[in-house]
Scaffold this motif. Structure first.
Motif, PDB file in Angstrom:
ATOM      1  N   ILE A  54      46.663  37.367  42.553  1.00 20.99           N
ATOM      2  CA  ILE A  54      47.439  37.287  44.072  1.00 20.99           C
ATOM      3  C   ILE A  54      46.306  37.301  45.002  1.00 20.99           C
ATOM      4  CG2 ILE A  54      48.559  38.854  45.473  1.00 20.99           C
ATOM      5  CD1 ILE A  54      50.186  39.920  43.194  1.00 20.99           C
ATOM      6  N   SER A  55      45.296  38.139  44.940  1.00 22.03           N
ATOM      7  CA  SER A  55      44.145  38.217  46.168  1.00 22.03           C
ATOM      8  C   SER A  55      43.595  36.665  45.996  1.00 22.03           C
ATOM      9  CB  SER A  55      43.102  39.298  45.996  1.00 22.03           C
ATOM     10  OG  SER A  55      42.578  39.132  44.608  1.00 22.03           O
ATOM     11  N   PHE A  56      43.098  36.431  44.852  1.00 24.38           N
ATOM     12  CA  PHE A  56      42.312  35.098  45.104  1.00 24.38           C
ATOM     13  C   PHE A  56      43.204  33.960  45.437  1.00 24.38           C
ATOM     14  CE2 PHE A  56      39.033  37.153  42.685  1.00 24.38           C
ATOM     15  CZ  PHE A  56      37.998  36.602  43.098  1.00 24.38           C
ATOM     16  N   ASN A  57      44.412  33.873  44.858  1.00 24.67           N
ATOM     17  CA  ASN A  57      45.492  32.970  45.352  1.00 24.67           C
ATOM     18  C   ASN A  57      45.862  32.720  46.697  1.00 24.67           C
ATOM     19  OD1 ASN A  57      48.444  31.857  43.346  1.00 24.67           O
ATOM     20  ND2 ASN A  57      47.472  30.763  45.123  1.00 24.67           N
ATOM     21  N   ALA A  58      45.902  33.990  47.198  1.00 23.01           N
ATOM     22  CA  ALA A  58      46.035  34.173  48.667  1.00 23.01           C
ATOM     23  C   ALA A  58      44.909  33.474  49.550  1.00 23.01           C
ATOM     24  CB  ALA A  58      46.311  35.458  49.147  1.00 23.01           C
ATOM     25  N   LEU A  59      43.723  33.598  49.034  1.00 25.67           N
ATOM     26  CA  LEU A  59      42.625  33.194  49.692  1.00 25.67           C
ATOM     27  C   LEU A  59      42.356  31.876  49.571  1.00 25.67           C
ATOM     28  CD1 LEU A  59      39.611  33.864  51.102  1.00 25.67           C
ATOM     29  CD2 LEU A  59      38.725  34.301  48.847  1.00 25.67           C
ATOM     30  N   ARG A  60      42.894  31.260  48.513  1.00 25.50           N
ATOM     31  CA  ARG A  60      42.652  29.869  48.155  1.00 25.50           C
ATOM     32  C   ARG A  60      43.609  28.956  48.953  1.00 25.50           C
ATOM     33  NH1 ARG A  60      44.263  28.173  43.693  1.00 25.50           N
ATOM     34  NH2 ARG A  60      44.692  30.376  42.438  1.00 25.50           N
ATOM     35  N   GLN A  69      38.003  33.108  39.945  1.00 27.51           N
ATOM     36  CA  GLN A  69      39.297  33.807  39.679  1.00 27.51           C
ATOM     37  C   GLN A  69      39.546  33.963  38.117  1.00 27.51           C
ATOM     38  OE1 GLN A  69      42.959  32.255  41.765  1.00 27.51           O
ATOM     39  NE2 GLN A  69      44.071  32.911  39.706  1.00 27.51           N
ATOM     40  N   VAL A  70      39.407  32.639  37.528  1.00 24.70           N
ATOM     41  CA  VAL A  70      39.615  32.886  36.006  1.00 24.70           C
ATOM     42  C   VAL A  70      38.496  33.818  35.375  1.00 24.70           C
ATOM     43  CG1 VAL A  70      39.375  31.228  33.985  1.00 24.70           C
ATOM     44  CG2 VAL A  70      40.313  30.292  35.966  1.00 24.70           C
ATOM     45  N   PHE A  71      37.269  33.877  35.757  1.00 26.51           N
ATOM     46  CA  PHE A  71      36.441  34.718  35.410  1.00 26.51           C
ATOM     47  C   PHE A  71      36.777  36.254  35.530  1.00 26.51           C
ATOM     48  CE2 PHE A  71      32.619  37.265  36.175  1.00 26.51           C
ATOM     49  CZ  PHE A  71      31.967  37.358  34.928  1.00 26.51           C
ATOM     50  N   ILE A  93      33.036  37.458  49.271  1.00 27.46           N
ATOM     51  CA  ILE A  93      34.216  37.918  48.687  1.00 27.46           C
ATOM     52  C   ILE A  93      34.023  38.135  47.210  1.00 27.46           C
ATOM     53  CG2 ILE A  93      36.717  37.517  48.590  1.00 27.46           C
ATOM     54  CD1 ILE A  93      36.500  36.591  51.323  1.00 27.46           C
ATOM     55  N   VAL A  94      33.677  36.878  46.622  1.00 26.67           N
ATOM     56  CA  VAL A  94      33.709  36.791  45.179  1.00 26.67           C
ATOM     57  C   VAL A  94      32.657  37.717  44.717  1.00 26.67           C
ATOM     58  CG1 VAL A  94      32.989  35.427  43.159  1.00 26.67           C
ATOM     59  CG2 VAL A  94      34.433  34.423  45.095  1.00 26.67           C
ATOM     60  N   PHE A  95      31.538  38.044  45.150  1.00 29.61           N
ATOM     61  CA  PHE A  95      30.613  38.964  44.684  1.00 29.61           C
ATOM     62  C   PHE A  95      30.883  40.278  44.948  1.00 29.61           C
ATOM     63  CE2 PHE A  95      27.439  35.558  44.433  1.00 29.61           C
ATOM     64  CZ  PHE A  95      26.698  35.815  43.315  1.00 29.61           C
ATOM     65  N   MET A 144      28.116  23.869  49.544  1.00 25.73           N
ATOM     66  CA  MET A 144      29.356  23.375  49.976  1.00 25.73           C
ATOM     67  C   MET A 144      30.489  24.423  49.981  1.00 25.73           C
ATOM     68  SD  MET A 144      29.829  19.612  48.718  1.00 25.73           S
ATOM     69  CE  MET A 144      29.084  19.758  47.025  1.00 25.73           C
ATOM     70  N   VAL A 145      30.104  25.825  49.746  1.00 18.82           N
ATOM     71  CA  VAL A 145      30.975  26.716  49.652  1.00 18.82           C
ATOM     72  C   VAL A 145      30.407  27.897  50.775  1.00 18.82           C
ATOM     73  CG1 VAL A 145      31.792  28.903  48.545  1.00 18.82           C
ATOM     74  CG2 VAL A 145      31.325  26.666  47.185  1.00 18.82           C
ATOM     75  N   ALA A 146      31.701  28.295  51.362  1.00 14.57           N
ATOM     76  CA  ALA A 146      31.235  29.035  52.758  1.00 14.57           C
ATOM     77  C   ALA A 146      30.590  30.615  52.257  1.00 14.57           C
ATOM     78  CB  ALA A 146      32.532  29.322  53.616  1.00 14.57           C
ATOM     79  N   ALA A 147      29.525  31.063  53.325  1.00 14.17           N
ATOM     80  CA  ALA A 147      29.079  32.159  52.482  1.00 14.17           C
ATOM     81  C   ALA A 147      30.111  33.446  52.599  1.00 14.17           C
ATOM     82  CB  ALA A 147      28.067  32.548  53.823  1.00 14.17           C
ATOM     83  N   GLY A 148      31.054  33.368  53.471  1.00 11.75           N
ATOM     84  CA  GLY A 148      32.276  34.309  53.179  1.00 11.75           C
ATOM     85  C   GLY A 148      32.918  34.401  51.882  1.00 11.75           C
TER      86      GLY A 148
END
Length: 240
Positions: free
Chosen positions: A166-172, A144-146, A63-65, A55-59
């Protein structure tokens, strides 16, 4: 959660024992402490389970990896730590800041705990639309927490610790917009009457509350308050 939910800047992370750190979660990590805390392992497990759910987009997964090698690159060539062999740079907001501690706790509850409970309850009610809309936000926030925990180390400077939330918050923000739209239009979906009135109300309230909270966190705190202070201290210490 400094900026997000972990130990870094100011986002949203459950404050670690004895810390009052930087934002929403700034645990007192030290160079000689274990690399991964229990909180980091828990959020990593949540991220892995949600990524495997389909249920999570591949994109988002890519990005996380790719975020870890990228912050290592930034740390080496753009914002190297000022004292790489010494202890962790102290947080921007001193330990014991009760307002920050409350802010972090609210972020953790609103951003992680309640959405996770909402997802589990949705499995019981068969609310596939609500689950699919909430999962990407939870996945990115747990990630993000990790990552915030990883960067709260003497190997990373304050600008790097600010970059992660900042980057993760913007993406979310994009996933939160999708979540809000799904919840507001759920009653119009065929078969929507199968969901209880309480779940429809909770879903809308939770999605909107998260959008408002994290929008404020990004545009009202991280960018105008936390980032300037992190950069000012970093370059101020560099000139000494």
């Amino acid at each position: 959660m400094s900026g997000g939910i972990g130990p870094t800047t100011k986002d949203i992370a459950v404050p670690s024992e004895g810390s009052g750190g930087d934002t929403i979660a700034i645990p007192e990590h030290h160079p000689h402490h274990r690399f991964l805390s229990l909180r980091q392992l828990n959020t990593l497990a949540v991220s892995i389970v949600l990524a495997a759910s389909g249920m999570v987009a591949a994109g988002d997964i890519i990005i996380v990896f790719s975020s870890l090698p990228y912050i290592i690159f930034l740390s080496r060539y753009a914002f190297p730590p000022l004292h790489p062999s010494q202890s962790v740079e102290p947080p921007i907001f001193g330990a014991g800041n009760r307002l920050i501690a409350v802010y972090v706790a609210i972020g953790a509850l609103l951003g992680l705990l309640l959405p996770i409970a909402y997802i589990f309850e949705g499995i019981m009610e068969g609310d596939k639309e609500g689950i699919k809309a909430a999962v990407p936000h939870v996945f990115l926030l747990a990630s993000q927490v990790f990552m915030e925990g990883v960067t709260f180390s003497h190997h990373f400077s304050l600008p790097i610790r600010a970059f992660v939330p900042i980057s993760f918050n913007a993406l979310r923000m994009f996933t939160l917009i999708d979540w809000v739209m799904v919840e507001l239009n759920k009653e119009a979906i065929a078969g929507g009457e199968q969901w209880s009135a309480l779940r429809l109300l909770v879903g809308k309230g939770l999605a909107v509350a998260n959008f408002v909270f994290w929008a404020f966190n990004l545009f009202g705190f991280l960018l105008p308050v936390y980032l300037p202070r992190a950069l000012k201290r970093h370059y101020g210490d560099k000139e000494k």
